[in-house]
Design a protein around this motif. Structure first.
Motif, PDB file in Angstrom:
ATOM      1  N   PRO A  87       0.718  -1.034   0.197  1.00  0.00           N
ATOM      2  CA  PRO A  87      -0.145   0.010  -0.109  1.00  0.00           C
ATOM      3  C   PRO A  87       0.879   1.411  -0.068  1.00  0.00           C
ATOM      4  CG  PRO A  87      -0.840  -1.573   1.354  1.00  0.00           C
ATOM      5  CD  PRO A  87       0.239  -2.101   1.099  1.00  0.00           C
ATOM      6  N   GLY A  88       0.516   2.286  -0.893  1.00  0.00           N
ATOM      7  CA  GLY A  88       1.321   3.558  -0.980  1.00  0.00           C
ATOM      8  C   GLY A  88       2.234   3.456  -2.040  1.00  0.00           C
ATOM      9  N   PHE A  89       2.500   2.388  -2.624  1.00  0.00           N
ATOM     10  CA  PHE A  89       3.447   2.043  -3.925  1.00  0.00           C
ATOM     11  C   PHE A  89       2.489   1.385  -4.973  1.00  0.00           C
ATOM     12  CE2 PHE A  89       6.225   2.269  -0.321  1.00  0.00           C
ATOM     13  CZ  PHE A  89       7.483   2.790  -0.705  1.00  0.00           C
ATOM     14  N   VAL A  90       3.276   1.639  -6.393  1.00  0.00           N
ATOM     15  CA  VAL A  90       2.865   1.089  -7.281  1.00  0.00           C
ATOM     16  C   VAL A  90       3.295  -0.250  -7.696  1.00  0.00           C
ATOM     17  CG1 VAL A  90       2.439   1.274  -9.915  1.00  0.00           C
ATOM     18  CG2 VAL A  90       2.351   3.264  -8.614  1.00  0.00           C
ATOM     19  N   THR A  91       2.295  -1.364  -7.891  1.00  0.00           N
ATOM     20  CA  THR A  91       3.028  -2.615  -7.961  1.00  0.00           C
ATOM     21  C   THR A  91       4.082  -2.620  -8.962  1.00  0.00           C
ATOM     22  OG1 THR A  91       0.734  -3.669  -7.550  1.00  0.00           O
ATOM     23  CG2 THR A  91       2.547  -4.964  -8.735  1.00  0.00           C
TER      24      THR A  91
END
Length: 581
Positions: A87-91
């Motif tokens: 969460p909070g980051f792009v995969t």
């Protein structure tokens, strides 16, 4: 050797790998943010890229420790993709050259150990704002869609990248956005709630309603203003003020020969040769038939639409009715009342798969003597990976396709067939085989569509050959080094009628290697790309500009060809993209 004994051999090897530590693969690495910080508690996935015949791919999951480290030490040999999410980051995908690509395929052999792998994760971008009406009041429960331009079969289209719904203050927040340029639109879904019969309180009064609006206040995509998102940025104040316009209602009744009550869902989607996303948002959508067979779609803007029966459910303990219906409807400057959608029996499509110069029953026979260890690894072993055929709708509007598993004797039957045009595709072809010919109602449709628009079905005669061809090779950069994570495209000189045109894509593994198998004989091109939008990779017109950069291949039945490729430079691709409309 036919595919099923080979499957048993491979499965037995896989089972031995499960119990023999010497056969295990070990992978370890680190997850970092773009600025080099360690990312702890990230979920790292090692996803199987393809199981053996009769066996689904195996995937693994781990979590990074306080130092951002991950370790997989109990991995079976095979082909995998590595990714990380938090969460909070792009995969992020290991070796991916863009967000639209799968990343480098890892080919892992028994006893292999890979160290010091790293994945850099970009912090998510966020777009936030409000949806307001013409008076500046908040619109509650509005659907907000974020889109970006991409290519689909060579055509530039707005594609969805996420969505949200406004709260009681009209606020929305779109998260998990990778860096790029986005377009925002909002739709007041309150006016399209299903199952409610509403009519204007004053006879003859045209109804005014909120219509789908593109940020900041455009009625269509041509007047939309882009929002640029940087890694880790939060762009606020992207407020959409909904436009108002005359909207109309489409009412009617679905009629069938039987008087049995019908429980079904209809779709009403704007007819569009490009992307259906704007049409999906501008009124229409889905509606469930009422018990008396009537239906209603509200808040419809003028245009031409496709009305179609999507799904039929069992009602009152009865079997679902085997009917279908489809009609083209034009909405002008007035409501459409008393529309009749005739429901007719679904076309019956059955058929048989045969094996040229072989016994289809032997080829398709389930493994009776699978090792116990293999069953323990995968209890569904005998149920997975069987040959199946699919019909995919190709005409405008959403189409529910149909899948038909092939029985041991080679027979099959499609359910849920509509009155439209389909492409036929084969799933999980037995190893070493290819689809050689297809006839429908006596006509050759090997490279053509299956047409059921007349309302009649027919018999499909499908012939497989066990003499499939294979293309292997490698990709090196200008320095002669292995180029991992490169997209490789193989396409026929003459596209077929399938949804992909017969185009095949692959991604090079860590050694720069690629492989295409299950190929029909014919003339092909194969090329590697530093960077290419997957949607452009399925455009015959676009790829025709790169035939001089590709390697031409002529495949015979059972042939095996190998090519060493240099990737097409990204700047050369960009020059051709700049010429596109």
């Amino acid at each position: 050797m036919r595919w099923f004994p080979l499957a048993l051999l491979l499965c037995a090897s896989f089972a031995r790998a499960q119990s023999d530590p010497a056969q295990k693969v070990r992978i370890e690495g680190t997850i970092l943010s773009l600025n080099g910080d360690l990312v702890r508690k990230a979920t790292v996935r090692l996803q199987g890229a393809g199981g053996q015949a009769g066996q689904p791919p195996v995937s693994y999951r781990e979590t990074t420790d306080a130092a951002g480290k991950f370790v997989f030490d109990d991995v079976a040999p095979g082909r995998y993709f590595l990714s990380a999410e938090k969460p909070g980051f792009v995969t992020a995908r290991y070796g991916a050259r863009s967000n639209s690509l799968a990343g480098t395929q890892l080919t892992l052999t028994a006893g292999m150990e890979m160290k010091d792998l790293s994945i850099k994760m970009a912090p998510q971008g966020v777009i936030a704002g409000k949806v307001l009406d013409q008076d500046g009041d908040p619109v509650v429960s509005a659907q907000v869609q974020v889109m970006r331009y991409a290519y689909a079969r060579g055509r530039k289209q707005l594609q969805p990248s996420g969505g949200s719904q406004t709260n009681d203050l009209g606020e929305y927040r779109l998260i998990n956005l990778s860096p790029g340029r986005y377009y925002i639109c909002a739709t007041d879904r309150r006016q399209t709630q299903l199952g409610i019969q509403e009519r204007p309180g004053r006879a003859g009064e045209a109804q005014i309603g909120n219509i789908t609006t593109y940020y900041p206040n455009g009625a269509d995509t041509s007047s939309a203003v882009a929002v640029d998102v940087a890694a880790g940025s939060e762009t606020r104040g992207i407020d959409v003020r909904l436009l108002q316009a005359k909207v109309y209602t489409v009412r009617g009744k679905a009629t069938a020969a039987s008087s049995t009550p019908l429980s079904a869902v209809l779709s009403f989607i704007r007819k569009d040769d490009n992307s259906n996303m704007p049409a999906l948002l501008n009124g229409g959508g889905n509606s469930q038939l009422r018990p008396d067979g009537t239906f209603e779609f509200r808040n419809i803007v003028p245009g031409t639409y496709i009305l179609q029966l999507m799904q039929v459910f069992a009602a009152n303990g009865n079997q679902p009715a085997n009917v279908t219906g489809r009609a083209e409807v034009t909405v002008g400057d007035s409501n459409v009342d008393d529309l009749v959608l005739p429901l007719v029996p679904r076309p019956e499509v059955t058929g048989t798969v045969t094996l040229e110069e072989g016994d289809i029953a032997t080829l398709l026979k389930p493994a009776q003597n699978a090792p116990d260890a293999a069953s323990a690894v995968n209890p569904a072993f005998t149920q997975m990976g069987r040959l199946a055929l699919t019909l995919n709708q190709t005409e405008n509007g959403p189409g529910s396709g149909s899948t038909a598993p092939v029985k041991e004797d080679g027979t099959f039957r499609f359910d849920n067939v509509g009155v439209t045009k389909y492409s036929l595709n084969a799933l999980v072809l037995p190893q070493g085989t290819y689809l050689k010919s297809v006839r429908f109602a006596g006509q050759d449709v090997t490279h053509a569509l299956i047409d059921t628009t007349s309302g009649t079905g027919g018999t499909l005669d499908v012939v497989l050959s066990s003499k499939a061809a294979t293309v292997t090779g490698s990709v090196q950069n200008e320095k002669g080094e292995a180029a991992a994570g490169m997209m490789v495209m193989l396409w026929p000189k003459t596209p077929d009628a399938s949804l992909t045109g017969g185009y095949r894509s692959s991604v090079t593994d860590q050694s720069g290697a690629f492989k295409f198998q299950g190929l029909a004989p014919g003339d092909y091109y194969v090329a590697a790309w530093e960077e290419l939008d997957p949607g452009l990779a399925q455009s015959a017109d676009f790829l025709s500009h790169f035939t001089s950069d590709a390697s031409a291949i002529t495949l015979s039945e059972g042939g095996q060809e190998s090519r060493d490729l240099k990737p097409v430079p990204a700047d050369k691709v960009a020059l051709e993209i700049a010429k596109l409309p």
